[in-house]
Design a protein around this motif. Structure first.
Motif, mmCIF file in Angstrom:
data_model
loop_
_atom_site.group_PDB
_atom_site.id
_atom_site.type_symbol
_atom_site.label_atom_id
_atom_site.label_comp_id
_atom_site.label_asym_id
_atom_site.label_seq_id
_atom_site.Cartn_x
_atom_site.Cartn_y
_atom_site.Cartn_z
ATOM 1 N N ILE A 79 0.864 -1.179 0.000
ATOM 2 C CA ILE A 79 0.000 0.000 0.000
ATOM 3 C C ILE A 79 0.901 1.229 0.000
ATOM 4 N N VAL A 80 0.865 1.951 -1.101
ATOM 5 C CA VAL A 80 1.642 3.181 -1.246
ATOM 6 C C VAL A 80 0.671 4.346 -1.115
ATOM 7 N N PRO A 81 0.775 5.145 -0.071
ATOM 8 C CA PRO A 81 -0.229 6.189 0.153
ATOM 9 C C PRO A 81 -0.238 7.229 -0.954
ATOM 10 N N VAL A 87 -7.980 6.591 -4.429
ATOM 11 C CA VAL A 87 -7.595 5.202 -4.232
ATOM 12 C C VAL A 87 -8.517 4.577 -3.193
ATOM 13 N N ALA A 88 -9.095 3.420 -3.534
ATOM 14 C CA ALA A 88 -9.977 2.720 -2.603
ATOM 15 C C ALA A 88 -9.138 1.737 -1.792
ATOM 16 N N PHE A 89 -8.620 2.206 -0.665
ATOM 17 C CA PHE A 89 -7.815 1.349 0.180
ATOM 18 C C PHE A 89 -8.715 0.456 1.031
ATOM 19 N N LYS A 207 -10.258 -8.165 0.994
ATOM 20 C CA LYS A 207 -10.612 -6.965 0.248
ATOM 21 C C LYS A 207 -9.356 -6.393 -0.409
ATOM 22 N N PRO A 208 -9.389 -6.174 -1.715
ATOM 23 C CA PRO A 208 -8.200 -5.640 -2.375
ATOM 24 C C PRO A 208 -8.057 -4.140 -2.167
ATOM 25 N N SER A 209 -6.856 -3.665 -2.405
ATOM 26 C CA SER A 209 -6.600 -2.232 -2.478
ATOM 27 C C SER A 209 -6.721 -1.828 -3.939
ATOM 28 N N VAL A 210 -7.611 -0.892 -4.228
ATOM 29 C CA VAL A 210 -7.898 -0.509 -5.613
ATOM 30 C C VAL A 210 -7.473 0.932 -5.833
ATOM 31 N N GLY A 211 -6.462 1.115 -6.674
ATOM 32 C CA GLY A 211 -6.035 2.461 -7.031
ATOM 33 C C GLY A 211 -6.865 2.997 -8.178
ATOM 34 N N ALA A 259 -13.048 10.963 -21.882
ATOM 35 C CA ALA A 259 -13.723 9.662 -21.908
ATOM 36 C C ALA A 259 -14.488 9.459 -20.600
ATOM 37 N N PRO A 260 -15.690 8.886 -20.660
ATOM 38 C CA PRO A 260 -16.544 8.777 -19.464
ATOM 39 C C PRO A 260 -16.183 7.585 -18.575
ATOM 40 N N PHE A 261 -14.931 7.534 -18.135
ATOM 41 C CA PHE A 261 -14.476 6.412 -17.311
ATOM 42 C C PHE A 261 -13.648 6.902 -16.132
ATOM 43 N N PHE A 262 -13.685 6.127 -15.059
ATOM 44 C CA PHE A 262 -12.712 6.219 -13.982
ATOM 45 C C PHE A 262 -11.794 5.008 -14.106
ATOM 46 N N GLU A 263 -10.501 5.210 -13.895
ATOM 47 C CA GLU A 263 -9.574 4.080 -13.892
ATOM 48 C C GLU A 263 -9.573 3.396 -12.530
ATOM 49 N N ASN A 264 -9.516 2.067 -12.539
ATOM 50 C CA ASN A 264 -9.325 1.269 -11.330
ATOM 51 C C ASN A 264 -8.164 0.317 -11.569
ATOM 52 N N TRP A 265 -7.235 0.246 -10.607
ATOM 53 C CA TRP A 265 -6.057 -0.603 -10.745
ATOM 54 C C TRP A 265 -6.036 -1.625 -9.616
ATOM 55 N N ILE A 266 -5.814 -2.871 -9.979
ATOM 56 C CA ILE A 266 -5.682 -3.942 -8.993
ATOM 57 C C ILE A 266 -4.403 -4.709 -9.299
ATOM 58 N N SER A 267 -3.595 -4.953 -8.279
ATOM 59 C CA SER A 267 -2.377 -5.746 -8.434
ATOM 60 C C SER A 267 -2.468 -6.994 -7.567
ATOM 61 N N TYR A 268 -1.865 -8.069 -8.054
ATOM 62 C CA TYR A 268 -1.879 -9.325 -7.304
ATOM 63 C C TYR A 268 -0.501 -9.966 -7.381
ATOM 64 N N ILE A 269 0.040 -10.357 -6.233
ATOM 65 C CA ILE A 269 1.371 -10.960 -6.179
ATOM 66 C C ILE A 269 1.301 -12.398 -6.671
ATOM 67 N N LEU A 270 2.127 -12.716 -7.657
ATOM 68 C CA LEU A 270 2.056 -14.013 -8.317
ATOM 69 C C LEU A 270 3.282 -14.884 -8.120
ATOM 70 N N THR A 271 4.448 -14.266 -8.128
ATOM 71 C CA THR A 271 5.685 -15.017 -8.316
ATOM 72 C C THR A 271 6.052 -15.907 -7.146
ATOM 73 N N THR A 272 5.487 -15.663 -5.968
ATOM 74 C CA THR A 272 5.818 -16.524 -4.831
ATOM 75 C C THR A 272 5.303 -17.944 -5.018
ATOM 76 N N GLY A 273 4.425 -18.163 -5.990
ATOM 77 C CA GLY A 273 3.937 -19.514 -6.255
ATOM 78 C C GLY A 273 5.016 -20.456 -6.741
ATOM 79 N N GLY A 274 6.133 -19.915 -7.222
ATOM 80 C CA GLY A 274 7.217 -20.756 -7.701
ATOM 81 C C GLY A 274 8.009 -21.421 -6.598
#
Length: 337
Positions: A79-81, A87-89, A207-211, A259-274
């Motif tokens: 979480i980067v303030p 941002v929907a923290f 609940k995700p953090s959504v930027g 454009a009639p949009f708001f951006e929403n960003w979601i990140s998910y950590i993947l690489t630890t599955g290896g």
């Protein structure tokens, strides 16, 4: 790796190999460290991601002839303030900000939360503890505490990149305030027993953090050292079909922000599955839910198909984690579609 795109109804999709996983870990004097495990296989993973909830179900299999007792870890995205962007923290309690829940073979698990504060790449957790400052920088408690610091301490945090100044005139003369500016990093852990030769099921929800931004930023022309279109293409695999779909909604063709949009960003950590035996997942299923049929979504991957009005699926076998998953959802906000 080949990148494949598909324009499906109101959504443009591109995806690359990516997955989200638990990992094995050890606690050392330096903190939590992720480690490899050569006995337990991640047999399957079923991952659902939306702006409101993330759910994941794993099936693990112990291929050894001995029981395995492991410390299992689930790292959360940083979480980067950003106190000036929409941002929907997560808004859970201080001791479980993400409202994280875990089930092991159908039984609730009490996970331990490990929290860290970073600024300029340096772990500053102990300094926050010394100053008795709340560790979650987006909390009102942390905001109030940083703003109330004496000048000397505030100057120290500014020097370390842990605070951000804010000066304004609200009609009663100039005011000077300080905002928390450290990155919050969290990982949940719990002890798990994997019987020899058997399968176990692990389930998570949180609940995700959504930027996000008000308006669309990636249609703008490059300026200074930032090229928004190139950055979004690399991070979210936005292709021409996706960009054209957005351009077609511009209220003014000469105004890229119309454009009639708001951006929403979601990140998910993947690489630890290896870190599990074999380094990959025998069967992986990902479902992305864009929320509303009129919304647009873009992310990186391949073999995606639409399975519902708002949902898109990717299924892979012998799937290897290579990079993290970043999702761009454009939330349409006008009333004339």
């Amino acid at each position: 790796m080949k990148r494949v795109s598909a324009f499906l109804g109101a959504a443009a999709l591109m995806m690359s190999s990516a997955l989200a996983n638990d990992t094995s870990a050890v606690l050392t004097t330096g903190g939590l460290e992720f480690v490899n495990n050569a006995q337990v296989v991640m047999e399957s993973e079923d991952l659902y991601i939306s702006r409101d909830e993330i759910r994941v179900t794993y099936v693990f299999r112990n291929d050894s002839d001995e029981d395995q007792d492991l410390l299992v870890a689930f790292p959360m995205p940083d979480i980067v303030p950003d106190h000036f962007s929409p941002v929907a923290f997560p808004t859970g309690p201080a001791d479980n900000l993400f409202e994280f829940k875990t089930m092991f073979n159908g039984e609730p698990v009490e996970a331990t939360l490990h929290e860290y504060a970073y600024a300029a790449g340096v772990d500053r957790t102990k300094l926050l503890q010394k100053l008795n400052l709340p560790i979650v920088p987006i909390s009102q408690e942390a905001i109030d505490a940083v703003d109330a610091l004496d000048d000397e301490t505030a100057a120290e945090l500014l020097h370390l990149g842990m605070a951000m100044p804010d000066e304004f005139d609200a009609g009663e003369g100039w005011e000077k305030h300080h905002w928390p500016n450290w990155t919050y990093r969290a990982t949940y852990t719990w002890e798990a027993h994997f019987p020899a030769g058997e399968r176990v099921t692990v389930e998570h929800s949180y609940k995700p953090s959504v930027g996000g931004t008000v308006g669309v930023s990636f249609l703008a022309e490059p300026y200074e050292d930032w090229d928004p279109a190139a950055e979004y293409k690399q991070k979210y695999c936005t292709d021409d079909a996706f960009l054209n779909a957005v351009r077609n909604t511009l209220k003014n063709p000469d105004e890229p922000y119309s454009a009639p949009f708001f951006e929403n960003w979601i990140s998910y950590i993947l690489t630890t599955g290896g870190n599990w035996a074999g380094g990959g997942i025998e069967k992986f299923r990902l479902v992305i839910d864009k929320g509303e049929p009129e919304n647009l979504v873009s992310f990186c991957g391949e073999g995606v198909k639409k399975i519902g009005p708002t949902t898109f699926e990717m299924v892979k076998e012998d799937f290897w984690p290579r990079e993290e998953l970043n999702i761009l959802i454009l939330d349409r906000h006008d009333e004339e579609y």
